[in-house]
Each structure stands twice: as structure tokens, then as C-alpha cells.
Design an enzyme around this catalytic site. Structure first.
Site, PDB file in Angstrom:
ATOM      1  N   HIS A 183     -35.569  -8.882   0.397  1.00 38.81           N
ATOM      2  CA  HIS A 183     -34.413  -7.982   0.367  1.00 38.81           C
ATOM      3  C   HIS A 183     -34.915  -6.548   0.525  1.00 38.81           C
ATOM      4  CE1 HIS A 183     -31.130  -5.582  -1.311  1.00 38.81           C
ATOM      5  NE2 HIS A 183     -30.331  -6.602  -1.020  1.00 38.81           N
ATOM      6  N   ASP A 232     -34.218  -3.634  -0.714  1.00 44.64           N
ATOM      7  CA  ASP A 232     -34.502  -2.890  -1.941  1.00 44.64           C
ATOM      8  C   ASP A 232     -35.734  -3.443  -2.650  1.00 44.64           C
ATOM      9  OD1 ASP A 232     -32.305  -1.212  -1.578  1.00 44.64           O
ATOM     10  OD2 ASP A 232     -30.955  -2.586  -2.631  1.00 44.64           O
ATOM     11  N   LYS A 233     -35.930  -4.752  -2.572  1.00 40.72           N
ATOM     12  CA  LYS A 233     -37.111  -5.345  -3.196  1.00 40.72           C
ATOM     13  C   LYS A 233     -38.378  -5.057  -2.393  1.00 40.72           C
ATOM     14  CE  LYS A 233     -36.031  -6.312  -6.878  1.00 40.72           C
ATOM     15  NZ  LYS A 233     -36.824  -5.613  -7.889  1.00 40.72           N
ATOM     16  N   GLU A 259     -41.374   6.772  -5.005  1.00 37.12           N
ATOM     17  CA  GLU A 259     -40.132   6.240  -4.446  1.00 37.12           C
ATOM     18  C   GLU A 259     -40.377   5.823  -2.995  1.00 37.12           C
ATOM     19  OE1 GLU A 259     -37.869   5.972  -6.619  1.00 37.12           O
ATOM     20  OE2 GLU A 259     -38.551   7.420  -8.117  1.00 37.12           O
ATOM     21  N   GLU A 317     -44.235  12.029  -7.123  1.00 36.81           N
ATOM     22  CA  GLU A 317     -45.234  12.890  -7.759  1.00 36.81           C
ATOM     23  C   GLU A 317     -46.351  12.034  -8.337  1.00 36.81           C
ATOM     24  OE1 GLU A 317     -41.563  14.146  -7.071  1.00 36.81           O
ATOM     25  OE2 GLU A 317     -41.796  13.021  -8.934  1.00 36.81           O
ATOM     26  N   LYS A 362     -30.279 -13.738  -0.806  1.00 38.05           N
ATOM     27  CA  LYS A 362     -29.602 -13.433  -2.066  1.00 38.05           C
ATOM     28  C   LYS A 362     -29.057 -14.734  -2.650  1.00 38.05           C
ATOM     29  CE  LYS A 362     -27.194  -9.577  -2.301  1.00 38.05           C
ATOM     30  NZ  LYS A 362     -26.167  -8.514  -2.043  1.00 38.05           N
ATOM     31  N   PHE A 388     -26.858 -14.994   9.690  1.00 31.28           N
ATOM     32  CA  PHE A 388     -27.671 -13.994   8.982  1.00 31.28           C
ATOM     33  C   PHE A 388     -29.044 -13.933   9.669  1.00 31.28           C
ATOM     34  CE2 PHE A 388     -29.108 -12.669   4.386  1.00 31.28           C
ATOM     35  CZ  PHE A 388     -29.540 -11.452   4.881  1.00 31.28           C
ATOM     36  N   ASP A 415     -30.389  -3.384   6.648  1.00 31.92           N
ATOM     37  CA  ASP A 415     -29.851  -2.511   5.601  1.00 31.92           C
ATOM     38  C   ASP A 415     -31.017  -1.734   5.004  1.00 31.92           C
ATOM     39  OD1 ASP A 415     -28.186  -1.314   3.777  1.00 31.92           O
ATOM     40  OD2 ASP A 415     -27.953  -3.068   2.496  1.00 31.92           O
ATOM     41  N   ALA A 416     -30.876  -0.427   4.860  1.00 29.28           N
ATOM     42  CA  ALA A 416     -31.959   0.378   4.301  1.00 29.28           C
ATOM     43  C   ALA A 416     -32.250  -0.041   2.857  1.00 29.28           C
ATOM     44  CB  ALA A 416     -31.594   1.861   4.347  1.00 29.28           C
ATOM     45  N   ARG A 429     -32.883   0.169  -6.868  1.00 28.91           N
ATOM     46  CA  ARG A 429     -31.453  -0.136  -6.718  1.00 28.91           C
ATOM     47  C   ARG A 429     -31.075  -1.513  -7.226  1.00 28.91           C
ATOM     48  NH1 ARG A 429     -28.877   2.017  -1.105  1.00 28.91           N
ATOM     49  NH2 ARG A 429     -30.187   0.373  -0.206  1.00 28.91           N
ATOM     50  N   LYS A 430     -32.036  -2.274  -7.749  1.00 29.53           N
ATOM     51  CA  LYS A 430     -31.724  -3.632  -8.222  1.00 29.53           C
ATOM     52  C   LYS A 430     -32.120  -3.780  -9.692  1.00 29.53           C
ATOM     53  CE  LYS A 430     -29.739  -5.429  -4.673  1.00 29.53           C
ATOM     54  NZ  LYS A 430     -29.247  -4.112  -4.240  1.00 29.53           N
ATOM     55  N   LYS A 470     -43.274   3.416 -11.193  1.00 30.62           N
ATOM     56  CA  LYS A 470     -43.590   4.290 -12.327  1.00 30.62           C
ATOM     57  C   LYS A 470     -44.785   3.756 -13.103  1.00 30.62           C
ATOM     58  CE  LYS A 470     -38.739   5.588 -12.750  1.00 30.62           C
ATOM     59  NZ  LYS A 470     -37.502   5.548 -13.561  1.00 30.62           N
ATOM     60  N   LYS A 488     -44.308   6.308 -18.318  1.00 35.29           N
ATOM     61  CA  LYS A 488     -42.869   6.509 -18.198  1.00 35.29           C
ATOM     62  C   LYS A 488     -42.156   5.480 -19.067  1.00 35.29           C
ATOM     63  CE  LYS A 488     -44.060   8.991 -14.476  1.00 35.29           C
ATOM     64  NZ  LYS A 488     -45.478   9.387 -14.240  1.00 35.29           N
ATOM     65  N   ASP A 543     -39.142   4.717 -19.215  1.00 39.65           N
ATOM     66  CA  ASP A 543     -38.207   3.872 -18.477  1.00 39.65           C
ATOM     67  C   ASP A 543     -38.789   2.477 -18.315  1.00 39.65           C
ATOM     68  OD1 ASP A 543     -36.061   5.507 -18.028  1.00 39.65           O
ATOM     69  OD2 ASP A 543     -36.745   6.233 -16.088  1.00 39.65           O
TER      70      ASP A 543
END
Length: 406
Positions: A16, A18-19, A44, A57, A176, A250, A258-259, A264-265, A285, A289, A291
């Protein structure tokens, strides 16, 4: 508390878009940590048709010091990025590991952030940002994860394994899944709906110019077999609605379709919507961090609470302020299933594990290049082995039982 209901979670494959971005970002984290275990990374990734762009960074010995890249590191970064895409399996005209254009826009970390976060003199290392982080565990699966997400991941993991082995040569990397389960008395008992959308080679589709009914039947039969193998016996019934590539075709997928962007997941990464999420992504990260590291320790504590038999379900929230070491709050919710008071757990858990960024990293051995494996098929519910997924250990169980008994 409702005990009978239908709940749904989804997962996405390693291919995918995003992955793809998450795995690239974590490949950069691992590369930097392999050179400097104290490296600071916030990477990123954006990927689209025949293009990968990095931004963020960084800081680290042998990586980026005093405003300059160490010799050869920029080439190593690009090599790691291309190797990640190659491992996933992208060799398509719209996105090929060998030919996509690559842009590295990483730069040095802000000196103001470093000043507030770094350990110095009598000052303990502070959190890398403010925020709230959640951990969750449930006894409904062996890995103490929500069943809807657990099976969504397993479906795609099986399909990816078959694609890589050649057992399903008609599959392409992007896919998916979505699993809806009916719960009775708090226990999952049947699948009400199952959805799988998978990228495929030309012709294995029901609609479009390349449609080939025989090939589509082969793909559908294969996916139906995966569903039967993955879900428990009896979960698929005549009433279960099964949708396989419901758009009909598909063939164009991945970053060409798709970018993709890092982070995002986050619901796929965590608990499939069965528990709250603080909002911060994990991939890209380094473990200073919170997060990332505080979400891992929250899961670790919640899993040990459930594994110890102190609750059937447990959610833990931690909160932090940038530059401050100790958490601002610790909140425990056992959703009415606990055998001890939540206030007791809130008092005991911080005594068993130091919940500062440094304490978390040391307890879970996070200063290591262990992160790319986390970036597909979930950060939680995986097997702890060989230094990977240390937050999935249940080594706190006996200590926790003793502590709450006292």
C-alpha cells in the site's frame, strides 16, 4: 457496557502506498541507529508515480554532524530506500525500485529542540514533544489484540507470503482487507462481512478491457481459500458477505495509483479502532520521540495487565510535555473487566517501569535498528524475538501480580 454488537477493522499490505512510505522512513531510522544508537531521526516520506521524496530533521555521529553529511551516507540512504522498495516487490512501469527519481531533503535537527530534549548535567532527557499516547490489550486473541484487526493483518500477511514465494504469482504488492465480526457476550463468534481488494496482474479481473472470467475465478478462489484458512472454523457462514475486488479491476496500484505518505495508517498500525489513539504516527521517528516509545510502553503495560489476569481488556494513557522527562499523567481503564482497582494499577505500574523517555528505551532496548519490521502488518500483536517487538513481552506478569497483591 454492550456485549453483543458488530465491529470492523481494516489492514493494508506492505505494498500500500502509505505503507511503502512508512517502511522507507523506518529504513532510514534503522540505518541511522545502526551508526549511532543515540541518533535523532524524524523522517517523512512521500511516494508517487516513479518518485520518492524524503524530508525531515536528523542528527547523529557518523551520519550528520555540525551541519554536514558524513562521507557516503547520502548514497547509503538512497540504497536503503531502493532496497526497501525492491523487497516489497515493485518492478512496475509506474513505480520501479531501480528507476524512480529520488530526492533527499533531510536536514539538521533544530538546536532549540536539542537543547530541551538532550540529557545534560543534572537534567534528565526530556520528551521529544508533547502529546498523549495509548496502549491497549484484549484477551480475545492469543496475541491479546482485537480480533477484527488481528485477522485483517493475517489475511494480508498470508497473501504477501504467497506472492513472494510464487504460490500466487498473479498478485501484485498493493492490497487492503477489512473484517467485520459479530460479538456475542463480548466474544467474536462469526464474520458478517469480509472485504479484500488486491492489486493483480493483467487479466485477473471481472471488469474492464483486460477482463478474463477464468483468471478472475482463479484469483477469487485463491482469496476465498485464504479467508477460510485464516479465520477460525465456523466464522464464515452462508450469511457472511464476501467482497473480493469489488470495483472489478485493480491493476494500477501502489504509489502509481495513489500517493503515499508516512503516518497515514495509524489506526492500522495500532488497534484497528478498538482503542483510542493519541494522534501521533510511529514510523520515521527514533525512540526518543514519545509518539513512538510511549505508545510501545503503554501497549507493554496494558498487555501485561491482561496477561496477568487482572483484566480482560485494558487501555492505558500516558501524557508528556516537550523537554520534561516524567509523564504528566497515567490513566488506566479496564472497561469494567478488572479484578483490581484501576487506581491501584495507576500507582503500581510507574513503580515497575520508569516511564521517562530514557527509562522506556532502556527497559525495552529500543536504541537499536529494529523498526522497519514494524512498518507493515501492525506494531502490536507480533511475536517478541531476537530484540524485535520487545514491547510484546509479558515478562512483567509475576512482578505485577505481586505488586498489586501487596
Amino acid at each position: 457496557m454492550r456485549t453483543s454488537f458488530t465491529f470492523t477493522s481494516e489492514s493494508v499490505s506492505e505494498g500500500h502506498p502509505d505503507k511503502v512510505a512508512d517502511q522507507i522512513s523506518d529504513a532510514v531510522v534503522d540505518l541511522f541507529l545502526s551508526k549511532d544508537s543515540q541518533a535523532r531521526v524524524a523522517c517523512e516520506t512521500m511516494c508517487t508515480t516513479n518518485m520518492v521524496v524524503l524530508a525531515g530533521e536528523i542528527r547523529g555521529r557518523g551520519v550528520y554532524e555540525r551541519g554536514e553529511w558524513a562521507p557516503g551516507v547520502m548514497d547509503e540512504i538512497e540504497a536503503a530506500v531502493r532496497a526497501t522498495v525492491k523487497r516489497i516487490g515493485y518492478e512496475q512501469s509506474g513505480f520501479h525500485w531501480e528507476t524512480f527519481s529520488f530526492s533527499n531533503n533531510l536536514h539538521g535537527q533544530s538546536a532549540e529542540i536539542a537543547m530541551g530534549v538532550d540529557e545534560s548535567g543534572n537534567k534528565d532527557e526530556g520528551a521529544g514533544d508533547q502529546g498523549i499516547m495509548f496502549g491497549y490489550a484484549s484477551d480475545e486473541t492469543p496475541g491479546l489484540m482485537p480480533a477484527t484487526l488481528y485477522y485483517s493483518h493475517k489475511i494480508l500477511e498470508r497473501m504477501a507470503a504467497d506472492r513472494h514465494s510464487g504460490a500466487a504469482p498473479f498478485l501484485e504488492p498493493d492490497a487492503k482487507s477489512q473484517v467485520s465480526l459479530r460479538y456475542e457476550n463480548g466474544v467474536p463468534v462469526a464474520a458478517t462481512a469480509l472485504v479484500v481488494s488486491t492489486q493483480h496482474k493483467a487479466g485477473y479481473c471481472e471488469k474492464g478491457d483486460n477482463a478474463d472470467p477464468a483468471r478472475y475465478a482463479e484469483l477469487r478462489s485463491y482469496v476465498e481459500g485464504v479467508l477460510r484458512d485464516v479465520l477460525p472454523n465456523g466464522f464464515i457462514t452462508p450469511e457472511t458477505k464476501v467482497y473480493i475486488n469489488p470495483t472489478g479491476a485493480f491493476e494500477i496500484g501502489g504509489p502509481d495509483g495513489d500517493a503515499g505518505l508516512t503516518g497515514r495508517k495509524i489506526i492500522v498500525d495500532t488497534y484497528g479502532g478498538a482503542a483510542p489513539h493519541g494522534g501521533g504516527a510511529f514510523s520515521g521517528k527514533d525512540p526518543t520521540k514519545v509518539d513512538r516509545s510511549a505508545a510501545y510502553i503503554s501497549r507493554y503495560l496494558a498487555k501485561n495487565v491482561v496477561a496477568a489476569g487482572l483484566a480482560k481488556r485494558c487501555t492505558i494513557q500516558l501524557s508528556y510535555a516537550i523537554g520534561v522527562a516524567e509523564p504528566l499523567s497515567v490513566h488506566v481503564d479496564t472497561h469494567g473487566t478488572g479484578t483490581v482497582e484501576e487506581a491501584v494499577l495507576e500507582r503500581v505500574l510507574p513503580q515497575l517501569v520508569r516511564l521517562t523517555p530514557k527509562g522506556i528505551r532502556e527497559h525495552l532496548s529500543l536504541n537499536a535498528p529494529i523498526y522497519q519490521r514494524t512498518a507493515a502488518y501492525g506494531h502490536f500483536g507480533r511475536e517478541a524475538q531476537g530484540g524485535y517487538f520487545t514491547w510484546e513481552r509479558t515478562d512483567l506478569v509475576e512482578t505485577l501480580k505481586t505488586a498489586v497483591a501487596g
